[in-house]
Write an enzyme that holds these catalytic residues in place. Structure first.
Site, PDB file in Angstrom:
ATOM      1  N   LYS C  79       0.859  -1.196   0.000  1.00 35.72           N
ATOM      2  CA  LYS C  79       0.000   0.000   0.000  1.00 35.72           C
ATOM      3  C   LYS C  79       0.888   1.237   0.000  1.00 35.72           C
ATOM      4  O   LYS C  79       1.931   1.276   0.670  1.00 35.72           O
ATOM      5  CB  LYS C  79      -0.878  -0.032   1.245  1.00 35.72           C
ATOM      6  CG  LYS C  79      -1.918   1.091   1.342  1.00 35.72           C
ATOM      7  CD  LYS C  79      -2.812   0.859   2.562  1.00 35.72           C
ATOM      8  CE  LYS C  79      -3.833   1.976   2.739  1.00 35.72           C
ATOM      9  NZ  LYS C  79      -4.653   1.799   3.937  1.00 35.72           N
ATOM     10  N   SER C 154      -9.561   2.224   3.276  1.00 36.31           N
ATOM     11  CA  SER C 154      -8.704   2.928   2.371  1.00 36.31           C
ATOM     12  C   SER C 154      -7.769   2.016   1.570  1.00 36.31           C
ATOM     13  O   SER C 154      -7.083   2.491   0.675  1.00 36.31           O
ATOM     14  CB  SER C 154      -7.885   3.975   3.125  1.00 36.31           C
ATOM     15  OG  SER C 154      -7.076   3.351   4.086  1.00 36.31           O
ATOM     16  N   SER C 178      -9.687  -0.121   7.498  1.00 35.22           N
ATOM     17  CA  SER C 178      -9.139   0.011   6.145  1.00 35.22           C
ATOM     18  C   SER C 178      -8.569  -1.238   5.516  1.00 35.22           C
ATOM     19  O   SER C 178      -8.299  -1.240   4.322  1.00 35.22           O
ATOM     20  CB  SER C 178      -8.067   1.103   6.130  1.00 35.22           C
ATOM     21  OG  SER C 178      -8.683   2.362   6.302  1.00 35.22           O
TER      22      SER C 178
END
Lengths: 95, 476, 486
Positions: C79, C154, C178
């Protein structure tokens, strides 16, 4: 509570942000709803309870006083948008 | 109207740790710009602080010496504001639970002892340095100093005069120096003071509005600033005006304070507990360890030098004026067991050498064992004092081993009675006038003759033997 | 079977058995990215050359007989809020579009030591603030099951990439759900570990007391293998409290007969899609059929978790994001006149509206006059939430709950209603507030044939037990084996 222009202006200043006129209007609406929702916590009686900054009550995390190798200046300055060979640069501060 | 001045002082002292408060970068002063830095102290994304425990040790030492209560549970808070010298745009400090509280320090001012309250001592990190670049008219930012550990010592508003403020600062400086927690070099900025000052009509219980003058870095400037600001405020009030609560800039050249244009006054720092650092739990063992390793304070040394080591008050003051001298004194007299002679040599000859060469005490590096040897050589009469001075200078400049030096140059005192007698006879023969003068009562002539004899003996004559034989011969 | 359809552990095993080369594995994933990412936009950047070089290095280590982890040679995707040295780490923001950290996050170093092969950086909501990956400066990621829908956020890029075979497994972050929510929306598995078990050094901070890094994979075994590499102590993170990495050696027995699972009835009543309720209830029944005891109870404090979370998260985030000022790194605004101009233009132009909103909320709840009623209050409520969990864990080994009230919704549907978005976090945020671990695994399909996930929440450091439960579930169901066909 009402989120008015004055409060938005204050929050903009604290946060070093400038919202456009449209963003400001939107912010007033959004923040009013959100802050009202946050105020829900007022329903709870928390008298005398500790405030938890961490999920667990752990203490004493530290290191010894030992000097370690610093980074190369070039590495630290590499991402600076405006710099000289030795320094970061910013517009002058007015005293 | 007579006014009373009320002053509070906040002193920031950079701690003499080797590494910074939250990372391992060096705290050494004066490195090339941005060479003692890393992602942590430059606030790069993803970096995290890790606390240097020595900082707490030093803060506790200071707290103990200043008679504070040590908080057993203490934590860090973020003070949020934007300024280019603050890379994270927050300073990690302590607001809610500082490490030391409610202490005091007695000072001597105006012939009386006064107790100054110490509100708290807390730990925090220093910011970087901004340098104005006149060509580009911008600020250059150096983060070397960023993350250097500080303690902030906050006094109560107990001062009533500039003299009291200075007496406090001088004593505080001495304590911090002797604790070894700060090198207190105001000219390098390792010790700085903020002055909070207000005035009120004499006898009034209410406090007036106060102003703040920050980062004062010389005692003289502080003294002048206090006097000026007190007068400025008093005059303003008498003229019907009101003092504005603000931060003012002290201009030492103009000998005046000026309102600053930055809106420091209306700052909302939004303090909240620092989530990236865990609280400190200071247990009995930790405290005991600090107590047991507390360095001796100047006051206690003074007592010991005078009471136990036979040093005069004056000499003690001279030695304690600079820690490197008192350290050298202690180390040396511990070896040679002759504190009086050690004190004499340091205060006399050595200080003269320091002054003549413009050397600062902190840059002095004399080996205590060698100095001790020199003292013993004088004490045991191997060399006389004059030769001692020469050897000391040699030791000071080149670190030379005294015994070796004396041997190589044959500087040992001449004690051979026959040898000296020959020199005395020679001097008497060559200086008939002086002999006459002496016999007719002029003591000065004796000194002249001694000088001549010493010259002949290349300065190495044992003064006592020379004197004895000369007197004997002259009275024949 | 195509390489991209294999689990990470399957790939690792083949690599170890020399039936698959590291370079081959890397190429397979890179090819999958090439073919699918134009549409999905799960990646912000791909490091093809580095991946190839890395694969060769790992192959050499393996050939030299070095004993590496079961995931050695397997490509990993990261990420984009996790620092990778000299590789852009953008956090999905214009503010850091060109930022190349001079260092690797601790987890990246650990992965490298274990023989992982990083291939690219994954899309995310800007600075991890969002639940749909729609706030990314680099455009939204599409849900591979239905590209008109969001992948969640996210960590939307991570979940979508794993679901679509564009990533063998991924490393992401979870502050308020997330990892878990995108896993639920994309039909993959993930773990949000106990706070303090994985180092945060190198994770660009959103909310310091809530953030944790965790794995996303095709099944819970992949996640456990990754978590084993990631977890453990780190002297560079003061909040890292774990003494040694997790040990999952006892977690794959398929045995749940010793477990008592609490099912919060109040989580399953109002405000939840019937399909989600159905899937989670069915999962509870599956556990019962496997021999676990499942008992319904009421989990208190449910309605206070989201406000408490947003107060704390926004406060910490606002402070953490103050460092972005156009001076030391990152975007420098167009108006560079005075210092104030630099701050205002860099930040106003560099941040998106959701980030600005949360920064301002953060300033609000910390400002004098409001601090006590909002921030301080929220920290106290956090204690109440933690107590509620502690109470529950006196009776139960773990809590089974939905991850989100709905399955994946359509792009653009919620983005203009921030409060509605925030309310979608209702089942996940309390876990972060209490610092507890939770695993998320798929457990069914909802309306419009979109995946639905469930989470198992446990006591601190009970990941091995949670994994055992989730693995037993996956040994007896095949939700996690369904592929989206991208």
């Amino acid at each position: 509570m009402k989120i008015d222009d004055k409060l938005i202006g204050y929050l903009e200043n604290l946060s070093r942000l400038t919202l456009t006129a449209r963003e400001k209007e939107q912010a007033k609406t959004d923040l009013t709803g959100i802050i009202e929702y946050m105020a829900k916590l007022g329903e709870l009686d928390t008298e005398g309870l500790s405030a938890l900054s961490h999920p667990f009550a752990v203490v004493n995390s530290f290191r010894e006083d030992e000097v370690t190798q610093s980074y190369e200046r070039g590495q630290i300055l590499a991402n600076a948008p405006v710099k000289s060979e030795e320094y970061f640069r910013a517009p002058k501060t007015v005293e | 109207m007579t006014f009373e001045t009320v002053i509070g002082l906040e002193v920031h002292a950079e701690l003499a740790t080797n590494s910074k408060i939250f990372c391992g970068c060096s705290t050494q002063f004066g490195g090339a710009p941005n060479t003692h830095v890393c992602p942590v102290c430059t606030g790069m994304p993803g970096s995290l602080p890790v606390f240097n425990r020595m900082v707490a040790d030093f803060a506790i030492r200071a707290g103990l010496a200043l008679n504070c209560g040590i908080s057993r549970y203490t934590k860090f808070d973020r003070k949020n504001y934007f300024y280019p010298d603050l890379p994270k745009a927050y300073q990690v400090s302590q607001l809610y639970l500082p490490i030391c509280r409610d202490g005091w320090l007695d000072i001597e001012a105006g012939g009386a002892t006064k107790r100054i309250g110490i509100h708290e001592i807390h730990m925090e990190e220093d910011a970087g340095k901004l340098i104005h670049d006149p060509w580009e008219d911008c600020s250059l930012i150096d983060y070397n100093r960023c993350g250097v550990p500080l303690i902030e010592i906050v006094s109560e508003a107990d001062f009533r005069s500039a003299d009291e403020a200075i007496a406090y600062l001088e004593k505080l400086r001495e304590i911090l120096l002797y604790l070894g927690v700060c090198d207190c070099k105001m000219q390098e900025g390792s010790m700085r003071a903020d002055i909070n000052l207000s005035v009120r009509p004499a006898g009034s219980p209410e406090l007036g509005t106060r102003t703040e003058m920050k980062n004062m870095n010389s005692f003289k400037a502080i003294h002048r600033a206090v006097i000026y600001e007190a007068q400025r405020q008093a005059e303003l009030i008498e003229a019907g005006g009101r003092v504005v609560q603000e931060t003012r800039r002290w201009d030492d050249n103009k000998d005046a304070s000026f309102a600053m244009r930055t809106k420091e006054n209306a700052q909302d720092y939004r303090y909240f507990p620092e989530p990236d650092l865990l609280p400190l739990d200071i247990d009995d063992e930790w405290l005991a360890r600090i107590k047991d390793t507390m360095p001796e304070l100047a006051e206690d040394k003074r007592r010991r030098y005078i009471g136990e080591m036979g040093v005069t008050e004056y000499d003690a003051a001279m030695l304690l004026a600079a820690k490197p001298l008192s350290d050298l004194f202690e180390q040396t007299s511990a070896i040679c067991k002759n504190p009086k002679e050690t004190a004499n040599l340091i205060i006399g000859e050595l200080m003269r050498l320091l002054n003549d060469t413009g050397t600062l005490p902190e840059d002095l590096s004399i080996d205590a064992t060698r100095l001790s040897d020199l003292i013993l050589l004088i004490q045991d009469g191997v060399i006389n004092r004059n030769v001692g001075k020469t050897v000391l200078e040699e030791l000071f400049r080149n670190g030379t081993d005294p015994r070796q030096y004396i041997e190589e140059r044959g500087l040992a005192m001449i004690r051979d009675g026959g040898f000296i007698e020959a020199a005395v006879d020679e001097a008497i023969k060559a200086n008939g006038k002086s002999v006459e003068d002496y016999r007719s009562g002029k003591e000065k002539a004796f000194g002249f003759l001694v000088g001549q004899i010493m010259k002949a003996l290349k300065g190495k004559g044992d003064p006592q033997i020379v004197n004895r034989i000369l007197r004997e011969k002259l009275s024949e | 079977m195509e390489i991209r359809d294999m689990t990470a552990l399957e790939m690792g095993r083949l690599i170890k058995e020399r039936k698959l080369g590291c370079a081959e594995a890397a190429t397979a994933i890179l090819d999958a990215i090439s073919s699918a990412d134009g549409e999905l936009n799960a990646y912000i950047s791909v490091q093809k050359d580095r991946a190839t070089a890395s694969a060769l290095k790992v192959q050499a280590r393996l050939d030299a007989g070095e004993a590496l982890s079961p995931l050695a040679g397997v490509p990993v995707s990261i990420k984009d809020n996790i620092c990778t040295k000299d590789v852009p780490t953008t956090c999905g923001s214009k503010m850091l579009e060109d930022f190349k950290p001079p260092y690797d996050a601790t987890v990246v170093e650990k992965l490298a030591a274990a023989g992982a092969v990083p291939v690219g950086k994954l899309n995310m909501d800007e600075f991890a603030m969002g639940g749909s990956t729609e706030t990314s400066y680099f455009g939204a990621t599409k849900n591979p099951w239905d590209t008109r829908r969001v992948p969640g956020g996210s960590s939307g890029g991570a979940a979508a990439a794993v679901a679509a075979g564009e990533a063998a497994y991924a490393i992401a972050s979870d502050t308020g759900g997330s990892i878990r929510q995108p896993c639920s929306f994309c039909g993959v598995s993930g773990i949000k570990p106990t706070y303090g078990s994985v180092s945060r050094y190198g994770l660009v901070a959103y909310a310091s007391s809530l953030d944790q890094i965790g794995p996303i994979g095709k099944d819970i075994r992949d996640c456990a293998a990754a978590l084993q590499i990631l977890s453990g102590p780190d002297g560079r993170d003061s909040t890292s409290v774990m003494e040694r990495p997790f040990d999952f050696s006892g977690s794959f027995t398929g045995d749940v007969k010793d477990m008592t699972i609490g099912l919060p009835g109040n989580y399953l009543s109002d405000g939840i899609d019937p399909d989600v309720r159905q899937a989670v209830t069915q999962a509870a029944k599956t556990f019962e059929s496997l021999g676990a005891r499942v008992e319904e109870f009421t989990m208190p404090m449910m309605e206070y978790a989201v406000p408490a979370y947003y107060i704390i998260a926004c406060a910490e985030a606002g402070s953490n994001l103050s460092r972005y000022d156009g001076i030391k790194y990152g975007y420098r605004g167009g108006n560079a006149g005075s210092l104030a101009d630099v701050y205002l233009s860099s930040r106003s132009e560099g941040f998106g509206i959701e980030v600005k909103r949360r920064i301002m909320l953060g300033s609000f709840v910390l400002s004098s006059g409001y601090y006590d009623a909002y921030y301080h209050k929220a920290l106290q409520v956090r204690g109440l939430i933690r107590d509620a969990f502690n109470q529950a864990f006196q009776k139960y080994d773990m809590i089974l709950s939905p991850v989100a009230p709905t399955a994946a919704y359509e792009l653009g549907e919620n983005i203009t209603d921030p409060l509605k978005m925030y309310l979608g976090d209702i089942y996940t945020v309390s876990v972060n507030l209490a610092g507890l671990p939770a695993v998320a695994v798929p457990c069914g399909f909802g309306q419009s044939a979109m995946p639905v996930g469930m989470q198992l929440i446990g006591r601190e450091f009970s990941e091995p037990v949670l994994v055992r439960a989730a693995d037993a579930f996956q040994q007896n169901t095949d939700w996690h084996k369904r592929r989206c066909g991208k």
